[in-house]
Design an enzyme around this catalytic site. Structure first.
Site, PDB file in Angstrom:
ATOM      1  CB  VAL A  56      -0.977   0.001   1.201  1.00 44.24           C
ATOM      2  CG1 VAL A  56      -1.647   1.364   1.369  1.00 44.24           C
ATOM      3  CG2 VAL A  56      -2.023  -1.097   1.045  1.00 44.24           C
ATOM      4  CE1 TYR A  87      -4.102   2.672  -3.863  1.00 44.69           C
ATOM      5  CE2 TYR A  87      -5.640   1.201  -2.753  1.00 44.69           C
ATOM      6  CZ  TYR A  87      -4.505   1.995  -2.739  1.00 44.69           C
ATOM      7  OH  TYR A  87      -3.777   2.110  -1.576  1.00 44.69           O
ATOM      8  CB  VAL A 134       0.226   1.516  -4.555  1.00 44.21           C
ATOM      9  CG1 VAL A 134      -0.875   2.162  -5.368  1.00 44.21           C
ATOM     10  CG2 VAL A 134       0.659   0.186  -5.163  1.00 44.21           C
ATOM     11  CD  GLU A 135      -2.701   5.339  -1.239  1.00 46.25           C
ATOM     12  OE1 GLU A 135      -2.612   6.547  -1.484  1.00 46.25           O
ATOM     13  OE2 GLU A 135      -3.751   4.699  -1.412  1.00 46.25           O
ATOM     14  CB  SER A 136       3.670   7.751  -0.337  1.00 47.78           C
ATOM     15  OG  SER A 136       4.260   6.686   0.412  1.00 47.78           O
TER      16      SER A 136
END
Length: 194
Positions: free
Chosen positions: A100, A179, A103-105
């Site tokens: 996560v 996502y 993918v997020e940051s």
């Protein structure tokens, strides 16, 4: 010096985003009161590895996988310890949390999304006001991980273990697969322990 300037600039942007978020249209999307309660409880608890051997094996393995993104070994291991602690506390797989974050940051603790989400797990700052902790800093790695893991676990429970739907809720894209597929791909390719 450049890193300090970047951190200061990020904090200024964060303060502006927090102010804007606090005064934004409350009818846009009301916060989930159940999630609010879960977050309030989560900020008080922490746990980690069962024994030293497990810690050494996992940290060594994951450190090697993360080295190209975080070259400094002290920062890398510190982040991995925080991830393991918060994922374990929330009853999530630490490897899922790493996927996560990727993918997020892309492991940037000062990341700010176009929607105003902050930090490693891209947590929306309105949650700080919702649970009465407006002074908490979502760029602070343990705080960001505590919130992000708690939110993801809440959605996983809400979706009765359906990881794809939980990930879509986490991203605000329920009903779309893009996502969840990106997170699952990152998990399969880089973070799963064989």
């Amino acid at each position: 010096m450049a890193r300090t300037l970047r951190a200061i600039r990020t904090l200024v942007l964060s303060a502006a985003l927090l102010t804007a978020t606090a005064t934004a249209n409350p009818a846009a999307e009301a916060p989930d009161p159940e999630l609010r309660a879960v977050l309030m409880t989560a900020v008080e608890i922490s746990e980690s590895f069962e024994d030293r051997y497990d810690a050494e094996v996992w940290l060594t393995d994951m450190s090697g996988r993360l080295e190209h993104r975080i070259p400094d070994p002290v920062q890398r291991v510190a982040l991995l310890r925080y991830v393991h602690r918060e994922a374990t506390r929330a009853q999530l797989s630490p490897e899922l949390v790493l996927a996560v974050i990727e993918v997020e940051s892309n492991f940037d603790p000062y990341a700010i999304s176009s929607a105003g989400a902050l930090g490693l797990m891209q947590v929306m700052p309105f949650w700080l006001h919702e649970i009465g902790r407006p002074a908490d800093n979502l760029f602070h790695i343990p705080t960001n991980l505590r919130f992000g893991c708690t939110i993801l676990k809440h959605y996983l429970d809400k979706e009765r273990g359906n990881l794809s739907r939980a990930l879509a809720r986490y991203n605000g894209s329920l009903g779309r697969d893009f996502y969840p597929n990106r997170v699952m791909s990152a998990l399969d390719r880089r973070w799963l322990v064989p």
